[in-house]
Write a protein that holds these residues in place. Sequence first.
Motif, short mmCIF file in Angstrom:
data_model
loop_
_atom_site.label_atom_id
_atom_site.label_comp_id
_atom_site.label_asym_id
_atom_site.label_seq_id
_atom_site.Cartn_x
_atom_site.Cartn_y
_atom_site.Cartn_z
N ALA A 1 -59.08 25.61 90.01
CA ALA A 1 -60.30 26.41 89.99
C ALA A 1 -60.71 26.87 91.38
N ARG A 2 -60.01 26.39 92.42
CA ARG A 2 -60.34 26.78 93.78
C ARG A 2 -59.32 27.78 94.32
N ARG A 3 -59.80 28.78 95.06
CA ARG A 3 -58.89 29.75 95.66
C ARG A 3 -57.95 29.02 96.63
N HIS A 4 -56.68 29.32 96.51
CA HIS A 4 -55.68 28.62 97.31
C HIS A 4 -55.10 29.56 98.36
N PHE A 5 -55.18 29.13 99.61
CA PHE A 5 -54.54 29.87 100.69
C PHE A 5 -53.22 29.16 100.98
N MET A 6 -52.18 29.68 100.36
CA MET A 6 -50.88 29.03 100.33
C MET A 6 -50.02 29.45 101.50
N ARG A 7 -49.48 28.47 102.19
CA ARG A 7 -48.58 28.75 103.31
C ARG A 7 -47.33 29.49 102.82
N ALA A 8 -46.86 30.46 103.61
CA ALA A 8 -45.69 31.23 103.21
C ALA A 8 -44.97 31.76 104.45
N GLN A 9 -43.67 31.92 104.30
CA GLN A 9 -42.86 32.54 105.35
C GLN A 9 -42.65 34.00 105.02
N LEU A 10 -42.65 34.84 106.03
CA LEU A 10 -42.33 36.25 105.87
C LEU A 10 -40.82 36.40 106.04
N VAL A 11 -40.16 36.77 104.97
CA VAL A 11 -38.70 36.85 104.95
C VAL A 11 -38.29 38.32 104.89
N HIS A 12 -37.45 38.75 105.80
CA HIS A 12 -37.00 40.14 105.82
C HIS A 12 -35.67 40.25 105.08
N SER A 13 -35.70 40.96 103.96
CA SER A 13 -34.51 41.15 103.15
C SER A 13 -34.03 42.59 103.27
N THR A 14 -32.91 42.89 102.64
CA THR A 14 -32.37 44.25 102.70
C THR A 14 -33.29 45.24 102.00
N SER A 15 -34.12 44.75 101.09
CA SER A 15 -35.04 45.64 100.37
C SER A 15 -36.44 45.66 101.00
N GLY A 16 -36.61 44.92 102.11
CA GLY A 16 -37.91 44.92 102.78
C GLY A 16 -38.48 43.52 102.90
N PRO A 17 -39.67 43.38 103.48
CA PRO A 17 -40.27 42.06 103.67
C PRO A 17 -40.73 41.44 102.36
N THR A 18 -40.55 40.12 102.26
CA THR A 18 -41.01 39.36 101.09
C THR A 18 -41.69 38.09 101.57
N LEU A 19 -42.41 37.43 100.68
CA LEU A 19 -43.12 36.20 101.00
C LEU A 19 -42.45 35.02 100.29
N LEU A 20 -42.05 34.03 101.07
CA LEU A 20 -41.45 32.83 100.51
C LEU A 20 -42.49 31.71 100.55
N PRO A 21 -43.04 31.31 99.40
CA PRO A 21 -44.07 30.25 99.40
C PRO A 21 -43.52 28.94 99.95
N ILE A 22 -44.37 28.23 100.67
CA ILE A 22 -44.06 26.89 101.14
C ILE A 22 -44.72 25.91 100.18
N ALA A 23 -43.93 25.02 99.62
CA ALA A 23 -44.44 24.15 98.56
C ALA A 23 -45.45 23.13 99.06
#
Length: 400
Positions: free
Chosen positions: A338-360
Amino acid sequence: MTLLPVDEALKAILARVPAVTPETTPLTDALGRVLTSALIATHDQPPFNASAMDGYAMRAADVVEGHALRVIGMSQAGTAFDGTVSAGEAVRIFTGAPLPSGADTVIMQEEAQRDSDFVRFTAPARLGHSIRPKGNDFATGQALLEPGTLLTPMHIAVAAAANHAELTVARRPRIGLVATGNELVVPGTPLGPDQIVGSNSFALAALLKPYAETITDHGIIGDDIDLLRTRLAEAFASEPDVLITTGGASVGEHDLVQDVLKDLGVSLDFWRINMRPGKPLMFGMRGKTLVFGLPGNPVSALVTAIVFIKPALRAWLGYAEPPHWHLPLAAPTPPNTARRHFMRAQLVHSTSGPTLLPIAQTDSGHTSSLSKADMLITQPEHDSGQGAGAIVEALSIDAF
């Protein structure tokens, strides 16, 4: 007690931020500052028609195959040719030099064959070629930079080119930091059996340095109410624009900061936020000082600073709201509470562009996982989880 929604908390904080105060700074000290008024060009750039090449200036109509032109002089940067180019004449010219009167084109030296005082050309003349027209870069009265611009080296370059030795920028706030807790010691201290290294003030000073005129670290204060009252009163006596405490923001027997702040005249607007990490966040005012009481757990302290303090400081400087990125996930996210979660993530650069890889990792004291993160995914309350490829909102951790 009802937890205050994140958006309402941020709105309440921004309502307390004072209006931008302009001050003048030398151009040499303007990097990283925020403009409060538009930068206006006071002259044309270039201030004259200028050559873009080393070569020869002439009238295009005079360039005929096999026909030589007489070289009557030279135009150099800083020393213009004092005369007029007439029919059958040319002037040796160098990059940046004023175009002589009467000339209407330049042919570069690689396409010229010089023979004493005469020159022939191996390429045809093109009217206006290799000429930077007067005002081609910018013109008198043109707005070159808008208010709210964060000054980069490229902005400094155009300001210098526009002949501005000083710029009007936003005054930066003076920030004070206080860490609390009996268990804390400064980095480099041999650890006792019940001690941990206090990292919050060092991390916050680094995070907030670009926004601050000064950052004063008032050190670590133990969990003693009289000592807290004395040391916090001293911190307020230094008249900071913003005072940030870490630790003691909850409601345990040793969480004394809230009571001491109230005793010292701080009017609290709120102290519990519907978010994770970072629920026990305090905010209030003492006179003109903005007071933030952050949680003691390092990840909670830094996340709340990114989500709330950085936007407040940006508003203080007249800079735009921090950008919210919208990027695809490189891997799924789990369901949220029920609480907004500010989830840690890595910015991963792929051939199709940047993506976000969540950190568990979600532990609020796990600094090594935060050090690997580039972004904070903003996961809404009660979110059911999103699959790989789904577009999610995120905040940049390190961006100004």
